[in-house]
Design a protein around this motif. Structure first.
Motif, PDB file in Angstrom:
ATOM      1  N   TYR A   1       0.839  -1.203   0.000  1.00 48.43           N
ATOM      2  CA  TYR A   1       0.000   0.000   0.000  1.00 48.43           C
ATOM      3  C   TYR A   1       0.871   1.249   0.000  1.00 48.43           C
ATOM      4  O   TYR A   1       0.682   2.154  -0.816  1.00 48.43           O
ATOM      5  N   GLU A   2       1.833   1.303   0.910  1.00 47.24           N
ATOM      6  CA  GLU A   2       2.682   2.485   1.052  1.00 47.24           C
ATOM      7  C   GLU A   2       3.545   2.726  -0.185  1.00 47.24           C
ATOM      8  O   GLU A   2       3.762   3.878  -0.572  1.00 47.24           O
TER       9      GLU A   2
ATOM     10  N   GLN B   1      -9.252  -4.381  -2.819  1.00 47.09           N
ATOM     11  CA  GLN B   1     -10.449  -4.622  -3.620  1.00 47.09           C
ATOM     12  C   GLN B   1     -10.315  -3.936  -4.981  1.00 47.09           C
ATOM     13  O   GLN B   1     -10.642  -4.522  -6.012  1.00 47.09           O
ATOM     14  N   LYS B   2      -9.818  -2.709  -4.979  1.00 45.49           N
ATOM     15  CA  LYS B   2      -9.626  -1.977  -6.229  1.00 45.49           C
ATOM     16  C   LYS B   2      -8.590  -2.672  -7.108  1.00 45.49           C
ATOM     17  O   LYS B   2      -8.746  -2.738  -8.329  1.00 45.49           O
ATOM     18  N   LYS B   3      -7.531  -3.196  -6.491  1.00 44.41           N
ATOM     19  CA  LYS B   3      -6.510  -3.911  -7.261  1.00 44.41           C
ATOM     20  C   LYS B   3      -7.105  -5.175  -7.892  1.00 44.41           C
ATOM     21  O   LYS B   3      -6.789  -5.502  -9.033  1.00 44.41           O
ATOM     22  N   TYR B   4      -7.976  -5.856  -7.178  1.00 43.16           N
ATOM     23  CA  TYR B   4      -8.626  -7.045  -7.721  1.00 43.16           C
ATOM     24  C   TYR B   4      -9.536  -6.666  -8.894  1.00 43.16           C
ATOM     25  O   TYR B   4      -9.492  -7.279  -9.961  1.00 43.16           O
TER      26      TYR B   4
ATOM     27  N   ASP C   1      -5.280  -6.525 -11.162  1.00 46.70           N
ATOM     28  CA  ASP C   1      -3.884  -6.526 -10.716  1.00 46.70           C
ATOM     29  C   ASP C   1      -3.548  -7.703  -9.808  1.00 46.70           C
ATOM     30  O   ASP C   1      -2.372  -8.039  -9.653  1.00 46.70           O
ATOM     31  N   ILE C   2      -4.558  -8.285  -9.175  1.00 49.45           N
ATOM     32  CA  ILE C   2      -4.345  -9.481  -8.353  1.00 49.45           C
ATOM     33  C   ILE C   2      -5.417 -10.511  -8.702  1.00 49.45           C
ATOM     34  O   ILE C   2      -6.522 -10.151  -9.121  1.00 49.45           O
ATOM     35  N   ASP C   3      -5.080 -11.769  -8.531  1.00 48.74           N
ATOM     36  CA  ASP C   3      -6.028 -12.835  -8.881  1.00 48.74           C
ATOM     37  C   ASP C   3      -7.015 -13.081  -7.744  1.00 48.74           C
ATOM     38  O   ASP C   3      -6.850 -12.586  -6.629  1.00 48.74           O
TER      39      ASP C   3
ATOM     40  N   TYR D   1      -8.690 -10.637   1.668  1.00 46.32           N
ATOM     41  CA  TYR D   1      -9.991 -10.269   2.233  1.00 46.32           C
ATOM     42  C   TYR D   1     -10.237 -11.005   3.546  1.00 46.32           C
ATOM     43  O   TYR D   1     -10.590 -10.391   4.555  1.00 46.32           O
ATOM     44  N   ASN D   2     -10.061 -12.316   3.541  1.00 48.94           N
ATOM     45  CA  ASN D   2     -10.310 -13.108   4.746  1.00 48.94           C
ATOM     46  C   ASN D   2      -9.385 -12.701   5.882  1.00 48.94           C
ATOM     47  O   ASN D   2      -9.823 -12.574   7.033  1.00 48.94           O
TER      48      ASN D   2
END
Length: 61
Positions: free
Chosen positions: A10-11, A29-32, A36-38, A46-47
């Motif tokens: 993030y940083e 969530q935005k990256k998903y 950008d992420i699977d 998330y979990n």
């Protein structure tokens, strides 16, 4: 998965520290959504964050 790893990602991209766990969750969530992420990585993140007390903005609806 360590919280420090998520904060570091993030940083690095945002050039600031997340203010809350919810900020981290929203970021990933935005990256998903952007692809950008699977899905597996997103579910794991998330979990993990949800177990730490983070809530998604989508959960308020």
């Amino acid at each position: 998965m360590l919280i420090n790893e998520l904060i570091s990602v993030y940083e690095t991209e945002r050039q600031e520290s997340p203010k809350t766990l919810n900020d981290l969750l929203d970021y990933f969530q935005k990256k998903y959504i952007a692809g950008d992420i699977d899905i597996k990585s997103y579910r794991d993140i998330y979990n993990f964050l949800h177990q730490q007390g983070a809530t998604s903005a989508h959960e308020y609806v």
